[in-house]
Design a protein around this motif. Sequence first.
Motif, short mmCIF file in Angstrom:
data_model
loop_
_atom_site.label_atom_id
_atom_site.label_comp_id
_atom_site.label_asym_id
_atom_site.label_seq_id
_atom_site.Cartn_x
_atom_site.Cartn_y
_atom_site.Cartn_z
N HIS A 26 -19.39 -75.41 26.90
CA HIS A 26 -19.02 -76.27 25.78
C HIS A 26 -20.10 -77.27 25.41
O HIS A 26 -20.00 -77.93 24.37
CB HIS A 26 -17.70 -76.99 26.08
N HIS A 27 -21.15 -77.40 26.24
CA HIS A 27 -22.30 -78.24 25.89
C HIS A 27 -23.42 -77.41 25.25
O HIS A 27 -24.51 -77.92 25.05
CB HIS A 27 -22.85 -78.92 27.15
N GLU A 42 -30.19 -75.05 30.28
CA GLU A 42 -30.26 -75.69 28.97
C GLU A 42 -31.39 -75.08 28.16
O GLU A 42 -32.48 -74.86 28.65
CB GLU A 42 -30.50 -77.19 29.14
N LYS A 104 -19.16 -74.57 20.81
CA LYS A 104 -18.35 -75.73 21.21
C LYS A 104 -16.86 -75.47 21.03
O LYS A 104 -16.04 -75.88 21.87
CB LYS A 104 -18.79 -76.96 20.42
N ASN A 403 -14.78 -86.53 25.10
CA ASN A 403 -14.99 -85.73 26.31
C ASN A 403 -13.89 -84.68 26.41
O ASN A 403 -12.76 -85.00 26.77
CB ASN A 403 -14.99 -86.62 27.56
N THR A 433 -26.72 -81.76 19.43
CA THR A 433 -26.61 -82.24 20.81
C THR A 433 -25.51 -81.47 21.51
O THR A 433 -24.73 -80.75 20.89
CB THR A 433 -26.28 -83.75 20.86
N GLY A 434 -25.41 -81.68 22.82
CA GLY A 434 -24.35 -81.04 23.59
C GLY A 434 -23.03 -81.79 23.55
O GLY A 434 -22.06 -81.35 24.17
N HIS A 435 -22.96 -82.91 22.82
CA HIS A 435 -21.72 -83.69 22.75
C HIS A 435 -20.67 -82.93 21.95
O HIS A 435 -20.95 -82.38 20.89
CB HIS A 435 -21.97 -85.05 22.10
#
Length: 445
Positions: A26-27, A42, A104, A403, A433-435
């Motif tokens: 999911h990141h 990554e 995501k 989160n 980004t991975g957020h």
Amino acid sequence: MAQFFTPKKSSQQPQHIECNVDTLDHHCVGIGRHEGKAIFIEGALPGERVKVRLTEQKKQYAHGQLQKIVQAAPERIEPFCPHYRECGGCSTQHMTLAHQHEAKQQGLRTLFARLGGVTVPPLEPVLTGAEQGYRRVCRLAVKYDKGSRRVQLGFRRRQSSELVEVHACPVLESALSTLIAPLRAQLERLKHPRDIGHVELIADDQGVLMLLRHTGRPNEHDRQQLMDFADAHKLDLYLQSGDAGEGSVPCEPLRQTRTPVYRLGELSLSFAPGDFIQVNRSVNQAMVERALAWLDVQPGEKVLDLFCGVGNFTLPLAAKAREVVGVEGEMSMVRRAQHNAEQNGIGNVRVYKADLAADITDLPWAREGFDRVLLDPARPGALEVMPHIVKLAPRRVVYVSCNPVTLARDSKVLVNAGYRLRRLGMLDMFPHTGHLESIALFEKE
């Protein structure tokens, strides 16, 4: 197309492997397998074969640093930022925005099934905005190099505390990005640049303000230099100085022409340097509108807004409800939210201070009845307050999360208490980004 990534320094002999990448988490981190163990990499994409340096090994999984792409996936694209391979900020620029959303969203579904055991409805359309120039807040690291007597200004290197010097940043709003190069030059003119800890740049709806963290007390020369820079660039300048912990150091205005504000529809919300505000102004507006639509507050109803901050949801909710009660852990934010209500002529809002990780059962506001509840906690989530929400038995609960792991975990409490997850969607607050930010609606069955 082969790509190389800067390896992290280590005193131990690293272990290098080659593996195929199967999927993304999911990141948007690639996952491959080697000798039966999952390897998180990554920068890698499904369908690729990669060479990896293992950086952390556990019994069931390992983390690896991408060294070389042996065979690239056709979906891979060229990153738009020259600092991508070093900077620790935007880690997914090698993917299209649609590919990022897909990964995501799949991760969100998986987390709900695995951690919450919750049946997920079809996901809502992603709330998204501009791909670049979207950040109105940034923190820049500062480092003084004694050898060259130069000031470096930039962001932390990927998987490291080292600094990557930048002269501009394409994901920042242009008013912030164009300040980086002249700011670095100005810091070099200070007599004691090594005492600068970091710099925050914030674009409100009237201009730019700068918060400068100073580890000591700047002398008069340096104070004047900073004020001259702020005046030349029409910035409001605030100084945080002293040896105390960062959170306890007050901000001293060196040049202040106004109170910082941001607009939310017809509302104007004031904040102070150091306060949390959402960094993506367009997605924040869309997020608030979706939250209000999902809560579907009726005129005679009472709403509880937990982790309310400066009133980002509280004030818009007040236009729909009979009354809104906001709760926040910091007294300064409580005062700010109440002030914002008063400044906007809103009289049906009350705001209280409370530690929502502690027992709130006996607090007066917690014994009141509420028809709807909205919560927007920090990354640790809201596990401690979930049983109390269940006890209040509101008809609808909207949970805004930064989160997905803690959202999925906390959702289980509501579902086990008879609530159903009706709607779930992703908020693309931080493109590239991975957020993963998301919003969920629970309804009492």
